[in-house]
Design a protein around this motif. Structure first.
Motif, PDB file in Angstrom:
ATOM      1  N   ALA A 197      -2.933  -3.097   8.154  1.00  0.00           N
ATOM      2  CA  ALA A 197      -4.087  -1.984   8.650  1.00  0.00           C
ATOM      3  C   ALA A 197      -4.284  -1.167  10.262  1.00  0.00           C
ATOM      4  O   ALA A 197      -4.233   0.150  10.146  1.00  0.00           O
ATOM      5  N   LYS A 198      -3.592  -2.040  10.590  1.00  0.00           N
ATOM      6  CA  LYS A 198      -2.886  -1.625  11.759  1.00  0.00           C
ATOM      7  C   LYS A 198      -2.036  -0.343  12.208  1.00  0.00           C
ATOM      8  O   LYS A 198      -2.444   0.310  12.165  1.00  0.00           O
ATOM      9  N   ARG A 229      -2.131   6.826   9.867  1.00  0.00           N
ATOM     10  CA  ARG A 229      -3.269   8.131   9.781  1.00  0.00           C
ATOM     11  C   ARG A 229      -3.524   9.046  11.377  1.00  0.00           C
ATOM     12  O   ARG A 229      -4.156  10.444  11.026  1.00  0.00           O
ATOM     13  N   GLY A 230      -4.116   7.598  11.862  1.00  0.00           N
ATOM     14  CA  GLY A 230      -3.704   8.605  13.981  1.00  0.00           C
ATOM     15  C   GLY A 230      -2.902   9.890  14.201  1.00  0.00           C
ATOM     16  O   GLY A 230      -3.125  10.884  13.754  1.00  0.00           O
ATOM     17  N   CYS A 245      -2.112  -7.050  10.559  1.00  0.00           N
ATOM     18  CA  CYS A 245      -0.614  -6.052  10.342  1.00  0.00           C
ATOM     19  C   CYS A 245      -0.397  -4.200   9.967  1.00  0.00           C
ATOM     20  O   CYS A 245      -0.911  -3.338  10.179  1.00  0.00           O
ATOM     21  N   GLU A 288      -7.421   9.974   0.582  1.00  0.00           N
ATOM     22  CA  GLU A 288      -8.334   8.645   1.192  1.00  0.00           C
ATOM     23  C   GLU A 288      -8.581   7.374   0.649  1.00  0.00           C
ATOM     24  O   GLU A 288      -8.786   6.568   1.821  1.00  0.00           O
ATOM     25  N   VAL A 335      -0.946   1.538   9.351  1.00  0.00           N
ATOM     26  CA  VAL A 335      -2.449   2.830   8.648  1.00  0.00           C
ATOM     27  C   VAL A 335      -3.121   2.893   9.744  1.00  0.00           C
ATOM     28  O   VAL A 335      -3.108   4.679   8.771  1.00  0.00           O
ATOM     29  N   GLU A 336      -3.498   2.963  10.348  1.00  0.00           N
ATOM     30  CA  GLU A 336      -4.738   3.382  11.288  1.00  0.00           C
ATOM     31  C   GLU A 336      -3.623   4.265  12.288  1.00  0.00           C
ATOM     32  O   GLU A 336      -3.974   5.004  12.511  1.00  0.00           O
ATOM     33  N   ARG A 337      -2.236   4.014  12.496  1.00  0.00           N
ATOM     34  CA  ARG A 337      -1.346   4.814  12.872  1.00  0.00           C
ATOM     35  C   ARG A 337      -0.957   6.295  12.378  1.00  0.00           C
ATOM     36  O   ARG A 337      -0.409   6.792  13.040  1.00  0.00           O
ATOM     37  N   GLN A 365       1.179  -0.937  -0.237  1.00  0.00           N
ATOM     38  CA  GLN A 365       0.247   0.005   0.114  1.00  0.00           C
ATOM     39  C   GLN A 365       0.855   1.314   0.248  1.00  0.00           C
ATOM     40  O   GLN A 365       1.549   1.482   0.667  1.00  0.00           O
TER      41      GLN A 365
END
Length: 494
Positions: free
Chosen positions: A151-152, A158-159, A149, A170, A154-156, A36
């Motif tokens: 996704a986790k 974005r946070g 892993c 987006e 990517v979430e970090r 990604q």
């Protein structure tokens, strides 16, 4: 943090630790199949952007983990010139980039039409909005095996982006290397096997047992890919002897990267294969069956059969095992692999070309995106290639390959064709001929292909700089630029 930057290493020994601070993506092909790319813009310039980078840099993967190929996921980060400006790169360091890396300084959207052949539907003003000049400051790339892993992480990201006013596109660019059956061979769209070409780097390899088997034309000095080392010709424009030590440290062993999204038109490509195959069947009086003719057309356009086997100059049949390293000594007349074929253009391997014989090596880290042809034959299915390439000179390597070797006609003094690269270029002239040398093709009455269509469309390109861990630390340091001028230089300026 004000610790002095690392001094450039002087000793170069195979598999030493002097490259342990280089981002792993540069020197090691990812083992993970998924990727990604997150496209970023620093809305909060200066301190907020640097604080974002300081927290993010803890997750970046370096070559010190190269002996652990299963590390998952792997994170890399590269910056556009405008991204470095937003981070507060000092003016005297920006001037170095303006002088030695003009295309990086100007940006891919400015250079693409004249330097990459991106015109018509591939023109920069038709690229996706996230690739536009002022919209892109950095690219974070994740290579992974485990979706959870990834996704986790990517979430970090974005946070952190929300915390420090960083805009993240987006929709990330998602790709996945696909395999056939139980094999580990990687394939790409248009039905070709990928990852066969090998590049050896003197003093480094992601497989220490491999370097001794490569031909001289495939072995290159580190300076072809890492700044601050001599290239194959012995030149080292990034030695920067007159610059402060901190500036030399920032650039030493960094690398330029190019992210390029190419949309691929499978229906048009498959239709063209069938159209040309019918001519071969007819010319052979039915001796060559349509399925075999399709495979021969596909092989001639690429320069190899779909599984990587070379084309025998006389029989036109697959010959030998797929090889990652070879030259064209046994096919000097182009009767197997035509001079204008994709692989011969992109890597002449010491063969005669129409201009300078300097090699233009690239480290390739790309991955296809979208469903395979076998999964979805619909005309509106999105598929293509997320190319990621590394080099020390965007102008002399990447742009030369795309703007000269892919678009040049003819390709070499022995080439009589007028067609561009059949797989990677934007064809405007339907009468441009792709010549097929050799008696075997004369016997079936098909000595050239015409009517090549633009099977690819550029969706966007980004020119990036991938700093080392030391370089990332320098970019993220909050000291009002003092780190960039050492004590000796301050005395000289006073």
């Amino acid at each position: 943090m004000k610790s002095p930057p690392r001094k450039p290493a002087t000793s170069r020994t195979p598999w030493g630790d002097h490259f342990d601070h280089v981002q792993r993506i540069v020197l090691c092909t990812p083992k993970q199949l998924g990727v990604q790319h997150l496209l970023l813009k620093f809305n909060g310039k200066g301190s907020p952007a640097r604080r974002f980078l300081r927290k993010l840099s803890k997750d970046v993967t370096y070559t010190s983990r190269a002996r652990d190929p299963d590390s998952d996921p792997q994170l890399s980060v590269g910056f556009t010139y405008r991204g470095l400006e937003a981070l507060g790169l000092p003016c005297h360091v920006q001037l170095v980039l303006q002088k030695l890396a003009p295309s990086f300084h100007l940006g891919a959207p400015v250079q693409a039409a004249t330097r990459l052949g991106d015109t018509g539907s591939s023109a920069p003003d038709r690229w996706d909005s996230d690739f536009q000049l002022e919209a892109l400051h950095a690219v974070i790339s994740l290579h992974y095996k485990d979706d959870a892993c990834a996704a986790k992480l990517v979430e970090r990201v974005r946070g952190l982006a929300g915390e420090f006013d960083v805009r993240v596109a987006e929709k990330p660019l998602r790709g996945e290397n696909f395999t056939h059956g139980k094999t580990e061979e990687r394939w790409v769209h248009f039905g070709y096997r990928d990852g066969l070409s090998k590049v050896g780097i003197r003093g480094w390899s992601d497989d220490p047992n491999r370097t001794g088997t490569l031909l001289p034309v495939s072995m290159h000095n580190p300076g072809e890919f890492l700044l601050g080392h001599p290239d194959d010709g012995g030149a080292n424009p990034w030695a920067l002897a007159a610059q402060p030590q901190a500036v030399r440290s920032f650039f030493c062993e960094a690398s330029f990267g190019v992210l390029r999204q190419m949309e691929q038109d499978e229906p048009a490509f498959r239709g063209y294969l069938e159209e040309q195959a019918k001519r071969i069947v007819k010319g052979s009086g039915g001796a060559i069956k349509e399925a075999s003719a399709i495979e021969l057309v596909r092989a001639k356009l690429c320069g190899r059969f779909r599984d990587g086997q070379r084309i025998h100059p006389e029989t036109q049949e697959p010959v030998g095992e797929p090889e990652g390293d070879f030259n064209y000594e046994s096919d000097a007349k182009g009767e197997g692999c035509p001079f204008g074929a994709h692989v011969r253009r992109m890597n002449p391997r010491g063969g005669e070309i129409a201009h300078q014989r300097r090699h233009r090596p690239l480290l390739r880290r790309g991955a296809p995106y979208g469903r395979t042809w076998e999964e979805d034959k619909s005309a509106d299915a999105e598929r293509g290639l997320l190319g990621l390439f590394f080099c020390s000179s965007i102008e002399n390597q990447f742009e030369h390959l795309l703007g000269e070797w892919a678009d040049r006609v003819p390709m070499g003094n022995l080439d009589e064709g007028r067609a561009k690269d059949p797989l990677a270029s934007h064809h405007e002239d339907p009468d441009a001929n792709f010549v097929l040398p050799g008696d075997a093709m004369k016997r079936v009455g098909v000595t050239e292909f015409k009517g090549l269509k633009p099977f690819v469309r550029t969706r966007g390109t980004a020119y990036l700089l991938y700093p080392t861990s030391d370089g990332l630390e320098q970019l993220a340091t909050e000291d009002h630029g003092h780190l960039w001028v050492d004590e000796v230089d301050r005395e000289a300026f006073e």
